[in-house]
Scaffold this active site. Structure first.
Site, PDB file in Angstrom:
ATOM      1  N   GLU B  64       0.811  -1.217   0.000  1.00 37.73           N
ATOM      2  CA  GLU B  64       0.000   0.000   0.000  1.00 37.73           C
ATOM      3  C   GLU B  64       0.843   1.265   0.000  1.00 37.73           C
ATOM      4  O   GLU B  64       0.531   2.229  -0.699  1.00 37.73           O
ATOM      5  CB  GLU B  64      -0.953   0.012   1.207  1.00 37.73           C
ATOM      6  CG  GLU B  64      -2.078  -0.996   1.122  1.00 37.73           C
ATOM      7  CD  GLU B  64      -1.648  -2.421   1.466  1.00 37.73           C
ATOM      8  OE1 GLU B  64      -0.529  -2.604   1.988  1.00 37.73           O
ATOM      9  OE2 GLU B  64      -2.443  -3.342   1.217  1.00 37.73           O
ATOM     10  N   HIS B 133     -10.898  -4.071   9.561  1.00 40.03           N
ATOM     11  CA  HIS B 133     -11.487  -3.992   8.213  1.00 40.03           C
ATOM     12  C   HIS B 133     -12.826  -3.255   8.240  1.00 40.03           C
ATOM     13  O   HIS B 133     -13.667  -3.495   7.380  1.00 40.03           O
ATOM     14  CB  HIS B 133     -11.725  -5.387   7.646  1.00 40.03           C
ATOM     15  CG  HIS B 133     -10.501  -6.097   7.182  1.00 40.03           C
ATOM     16  ND1 HIS B 133      -9.571  -6.610   8.039  1.00 40.03           N
ATOM     17  CD2 HIS B 133     -10.052  -6.389   5.938  1.00 40.03           C
ATOM     18  CE1 HIS B 133      -8.601  -7.200   7.337  1.00 40.03           C
ATOM     19  NE2 HIS B 133      -8.870  -7.082   6.068  1.00 40.03           N
TER      20      HIS B 133
HETATM   21  C1  LIG Z   1      -2.221  -4.447   4.462  1.00 37.35           C
HETATM   22  C2  LIG Z   1      -3.244  -5.294   3.834  1.00 37.35           C
HETATM   23  N1  LIG Z   1      -3.418  -5.237   2.515  1.00 37.35           N
HETATM   24  C3  LIG Z   1      -4.349  -6.000   1.910  1.00 37.35           C
HETATM   25  C4  LIG Z   1      -5.128  -6.840   2.645  1.00 37.35           C
HETATM   26  C5  LIG Z   1      -6.217  -7.657   1.993  1.00 37.35           C
HETATM   27  N2  LIG Z   1      -5.789  -9.034   1.901  1.00 37.35           N
HETATM   28  C6  LIG Z   1      -6.050  -9.898   2.904  1.00 37.35           C
HETATM   29  S1  LIG Z   1      -5.334 -11.358   2.657  1.00 37.35           S
HETATM   30  C7  LIG Z   1      -4.661 -10.859   1.205  1.00 37.35           C
HETATM   31  C8  LIG Z   1      -3.808 -11.800   0.440  1.00 37.35           C
HETATM   32  C9  LIG Z   1      -2.656 -12.215   1.244  1.00 37.35           C
HETATM   33  O1  LIG Z   1      -1.872 -13.057   0.515  1.00 37.35           O
HETATM   34  P1  LIG Z   1      -0.755 -13.920   1.221  1.00 37.35           P
HETATM   35  O2  LIG Z   1       0.093 -13.056   2.058  1.00 37.35           O
HETATM   36  O3  LIG Z   1      -0.082 -14.684   0.134  1.00 37.35           O
HETATM   37  O4  LIG Z   1      -1.558 -14.887   2.183  1.00 37.35           O
HETATM   38  P2  LIG Z   1      -2.625 -16.001   1.771  1.00 37.35           P
HETATM   39  O5  LIG Z   1      -3.948 -15.336   1.735  1.00 37.35           O
HETATM   40  O6  LIG Z   1      -2.244 -16.554   0.456  1.00 37.35           O
HETATM   41  O7  LIG Z   1      -2.556 -16.995   2.860  1.00 37.35           O
HETATM   42  C10 LIG Z   1      -5.007  -9.561   0.924  1.00 37.35           C
HETATM   43  C11 LIG Z   1      -4.616  -8.822  -0.282  1.00 37.35           C
HETATM   44  C12 LIG Z   1      -4.928  -6.862   4.038  1.00 37.35           C
HETATM   45  N3  LIG Z   1      -5.681  -7.626   4.828  1.00 37.35           N
HETATM   46  N4  LIG Z   1      -3.972  -6.108   4.604  1.00 37.35           N
END
Ligand SMILES: Cc1ncc(C[n+]2csc(CCOP(=O)(O)OP(=O)(O)O)c2C)c(N)n1
Ligand SMILES: [Mg+2]
Lengths: 342, 332
Positions: B64, B133
C-alpha cells in the site's frame, strides 16, 4: 519433545527426519491434529453457510502440514504471530477447537470473547499472539517478541507466519533487517501458496523464491515442500536450534497451496480447475503424511479410523459448545478498549 | 436531450464512471490490489480488465505504501491514476505518501506541480469483518490541507463525484461505505459531474437539521419518514464533501430549523460532528439555535466482530429517531 528410544531410533535410521526424531505416539498425534485442522475448517465453513457465523473467513485447507511442521519443535511457551489464514497455526500451537468455534460464533467463551472472530483468532496462553487482519502486520510484532525474549532472557523462540503476498509489504523488509542486525531468536515462515488473493507470486514478486530475500538480510533462506510434514518439521527444528543458540533468525519458505478460494467471496478466476484438482488429489498434505505413517508402520487402518472418529466427535462437541455459549451483552461494547484498572 | 436514466448499484455506478474516465482520457488508469481478474474485493472494478487490459487496470503487489506513492508519482508526471485501497483501513499503511507527499507536494514546491490522483477507500462496518477492516477514517484525511475528501451517499453522486474527482487537479480521497455498494438508485448514462465541495439537501424540513454523511444519509432519511408521522419535520443535509466543507448550506439550514444533529459512523469524538458543530457555533446560525447541538457517532471503541455488538457501535435508525424526538421536545 522426548526423542524416541534408541532401539526404535536405530530401526528408523533411513527414514525421513520426523520418523527418527519423534515417537510413534507423537507422530500419530500430528496426524490427529492435521485432521483436527481440516475438520475444524470444514465445520467452520459449514456453519458459515448455515448462517451461524458472519463476516468472512480464510481457510487453510491444504496447508496443514506447514502449520504442524513449523510448530512441532516449539515448546509451549514459545510464541507465534499468525495471519488471516490462521486457524491451522492456532490449532497447531495448542488451541482447543471448542473455544475457536465459540469465537467464530461471537460468544464470550471464545478466545477473544467474541470481539475478534476468525481473522483475529489467538490463544495467548498457548503462545499464539494472534492472527492478523493486516497482511504483514504480525511480522514486526514477532520481532518485538523476540527482542523481549532476548532482553528478558526467557529463552523463548518466536515464529512469524505470513503469506507470500506479505513479502511485498515494507513491514516484512524492515522487520527482517532488524531481526538480523540484532540476532534475534525469530523464525520467519512464509507459507507460499502461490497467490496473494488473485495475484500469483510471478506477477507480484521480483524474486523467484521468497527465500531468496533472506540473502538481503544475511540470514539463511530455506525452501521446503510445505505439504510434506517431515520436511517442514526438519527445517523448523534447525531454525529453532539456531535461534535458541543465539545465532539469529532464519527465513523458511514453505511451498504449499490453498484448496479453497481466498475467502468466502472468490470466483477463482485466476487459477485453473486442473491446477486446484492436481494439488488436491496428488499433493494433499494429510494424505501424504498418512500414507507415510502407514508405510513406515506407525499406524494402521484402525488407528486412522480411530483418529478420524475422535476428531469428528471433537468437532461436533465444539460446535455444540459454541452454540450453547452466551453472547456478550451490548452494554459491554466498551470493554477491553483500555486496560481495566482498579 | 436527457440522458437515459437506469437503476444501477453504487458499485456499478463507480465502475461506469471509471470506464467513462478511461474512455475520455487515455492518461486515466486504475491501480490496486486484485482489481484485475479478481474484479476487486467488492467487485467494483469487475470486468474492466477485460475491456481495458492489464496495463490500465493494474494489479499491484500487496504494497500500500509503495503503491500509493507510485500513484502520486505518476500523477505528478502526467498520468491520472485512480488508486483503489482494498479496504480503507489500509490507508494507515500508506499515510506517509498520502499525508506527507500527495497532500503537500504542490504547496512545498510553490505551486510548480499538481497531484491529480484519485484514491478510493471502501469503508465502514456492518460486514462482520472486525476491527481492522471496518473503520471510518475519513476525518483523519479530512484534517489534512491539500487533500479533498468526499463521501458520496448515492449511486448518482458516486458516479458524478468520481468523474469530478478525476477532472480535479488535486488529490481527491473518496470514501465509499461498503454497505452502499449494492444499494441501487437512478444513474444517467454518459458523462456528468457532481461538484466537490457542495452539500445536498436531501429532504426539506422545518423542525430539525440532520447533517449526515455516507450511509447515515439513508438512515437519516428513514428516520425522518418515521418522525414525519409524529409531526416532526426533519431536514436532511447530505454533507457529501468533508473537505472543503460546504458551510453555507449547513448554516442556512440551521437558521431555518434552529436545531442541529450530526450523524456519522466514525468514532464520535474529534470527528466530523465536532467540526460541523463548532462551525455552526462560530457562525451567525448560532443565535438561531433553540437547543444544544447533538452528535450521533460511533462508539469510542474499535469495531467488534460479534454482530450485535457491531451494530451497537454505530448509530442505527432507532437511535436517530430517539435522539431527534428528544431534541425537538427539548428533553436535553
Ligand atoms: C495491508 C493489507 N493489505 C491488503 C489486505 C487484503 N488481503 C487480505 S489477505 C490478502 C492476500 C494475502 O496473501 P498472502 O500473504 O499470500 O496470504 P494467503 O492469503 O495466500 O494466505 C489480501 C490482499 C490486508 N488484509 N492487509
Ligand atoms: Mg499466498
Amino acid at each position: 519433545m522426548a526423542t524416541a528410544s534408541k532401539a526404535a531410533a536405530d530401526s528408523r535410521a533411513n527414514l525421513p527426519f520426523v520418523y527418527r526424531q519423534y515417537s510413534a505416539e507423537q507422530l500419530r498425534e500430528v496426524l490427529h491434529k492435521m485432521y483436527l485442522i481440516r475438520r475444524f475448517e470444514e465445520g467452520a465453513e459449514e456453519s458459515y453457510m448455515r448462517g451461524l457465523i458472519h463476516g468472512t473467513m480464510h481457510l487453510s485447507i491444504g496447508q496443514e502440514a506447514s502449520a504442524m511442521g513449523i510448530c512441532m519443535p516449539l515448546a509451549e511457551d514459545d510464541q507465534i504471530t499468525s495471519t488471516h489464514r490462521g486457524h491451522g497455526h492456532c490449532i497447531a500451537k495448542g488451541a482447543e477447537v471448542k473455544r475457536m468455534f465459540a469465537e467464530f460464533f461471537g460468544k464470550t467463551t471464545g478466545y477473544c470473547k467474541g470481539r475478534g472472530g476468525s481473522m483475529h483468532i489467538a490463544d495467548v496462553a498457548k503462545g499464539n499472539l494472534g492472527a492478523n487482519g493486516i497482511v504483514g502486520g504480525g511480522i514486526p510484532i514477532a520481532v518485538g517478541a523476540a527482542l523481549s525474549s532476548k532482553m528478558m532472557k526467557t529463552g523463548k523462540v518466536v515464529v512469524s507466519f505470513f503469506g507470500d503476498g506479505a513479502n511485498n509489504e515494507g513491514a516484512f523488509h524492515e522487520a527482517l533487517n532488524m531481526a538480523a542486525v540484532w540476532k534475534l531468536p525469530v523464525i520467519f515462515v512464509c507459507e507460499n501458496n502461490g497467490y496473494g488473493m488473485s495475484t500469483s507470486t510471478a506477477r507480484s514478486t521480483a524474486v523467484k523464491n521468497i527465500a531468496d530475500r533472506a540473502a538481503a538480510y544475511s540470514m539463511p533462506g530455506v525452501i521446503v515442500n510445505g505439504n510434506i510434514f517431515s520436511e517442514v518439521a526438519e527445517a523448523s527444528h534447525k531454525a529453532v536450534e539456531r535461534a535458541r543458540n543465539g545465532e539469529g533468525p532464519t527465513l523458511i519458505e514453505s511451498k504449499t497451496y490453498r484448496h479453497r478460494g481466498h475467502s468466502k467471496s472468490d470466483r477463482n478466476r485466476y487459477r485453473t480447475k486442473e491446477e486446484i484438482e492436481d494439488w488436491m488429489s496428488n499433493r494433499d498434505p494429510i494424505t501424504l503424511f498418512e500414507s507415510e505413517l502407514r508405510e513406515f508402520g506407525f499406524i494402521d487402518d484402525r488407528g486412522i479410523e480411530a483418529i478420524r472418529e475422535a476428531v469428528a466427535k471433537e468437532i461436533a462437541d465444539g460446535i455444540e459448545f459454541a452454540k450453547a455459549s452466551p453472547s456478550p451483552d451490548v452494554s459491554e461494547t466498551g470493554n477491553y478498549v483500555y486496560t481495566e484498572q482498579a | 436531450m436527457d440522458a437515459m436514466v437506469r437503476e444501477l448499484s453504487y458499485a456499478q455506478a463507480i465502475q461506469e464512471a471509471m470506464a467513462i474516465a478511461m474512455d475520455m482520457d487515455e492518461r486515466v488508469f486504475l491501480m490496486g490490489e486484485d482489481i484485475g481478474v479478481y474484479g476487486g474485493a467488492f467487485q467494483v472494478t469487475g470486468d474492466l480488465v477485460d475491456r481495458y487490459g492489464a496495463d490500465r487496470v493494474l494489479d499491484t503487489p500487496i504494497s500500500e505504501l509503495g503503491g500509493a506513492g507510485v500513484a502520486v508519482g505518476a500523477a505528478v508526471t502526467g498520468m491520472r491514476p485512480i488508486f483503489e485501497f482494498q479496504f480503507s483501513d489500509f490507508a494507515t499503511l500508506a499515510m506517509e505518501q498520502i499525508v506527507n507527499q500527495a497532500a503537500k507536494m504542490r504547496f512545498m514546491l510553490g505551486g510548480e506541480v499538481s497531484v491529480p490522483v484519485v484514491m478510493r477507500f471502501p469503508a465502514g462496518s456492518g460486514t462482520g469483518a472486525a476491527a481492522q477492516h471496518s473503520q471510518s477514517l475519513e476525518a483523519w484525511l479530512g484534517h489534512v490541507p491539500g487533500l479533498k475528501v468526499i463521501q458520496p451517499a448515492t449511486p448518482y453522486d458516486a458516479k458524478g463525484m468520481l468523474l469530478a474527482a478525476v477532472a480535479d487537479p488535486d488529490p481527491v480521497m473518496i470514501f465509499e461505505h461498503k454497505l452502499l455498494y449494492k444499494a441501487k438508485g437512478p444513474v444517467p448514462e454518459g458523462y456528468y459531474t457532481v461538484p466537490i465541495g457542495k452539500a445536498d439537501i436531501r429532504r426539506e424540513g422545518r423542525d430539525l437539521t440532520i447533517v449526515a454523511t455516507s450511509i447515515m444519509v439513508q438512515k437519516a432519511l428513514d428516520a425522518a419518514a418515521t418522525l414525519e408521522a409524529e409531526g416532526i419535520d426533519v431536514e436532511v443535509v447530505d454533507l457529501r464533501t468533508i473537505r472543503p466543507m460546504d458551510k453555507q448550506t449547513v448554516i442556512d439550514s440551521v437558521k431555518k430549523t434552529s436545531r442541529l444533529m450530526c450523524v456519522y459512523e466514525a468514532v464520535k469524538t474529534l470527528g466530523i460532528g465536532a467540526e460541523v458543530s463548532a462551525m455552526i457555533a462560530e457562525s451567525e446560525a448560532f443565535d438561531y439555535l433553540d437547543a444544544p447541538i447533538v452528535r450521533l457517532g460511533g462508539a469510542e471503541t474499535p469495531i467488534p466482530y460479534n454482530p450485535e455488538l457491531e451494530k451497537a457501535t454505530v448509530p442505527q435508525v432507532p437511535d436517530i429517531i430517539a435522539a431527534a424526538r428528544d431534541l425537538v421536545k427539548g428533553v436535553r
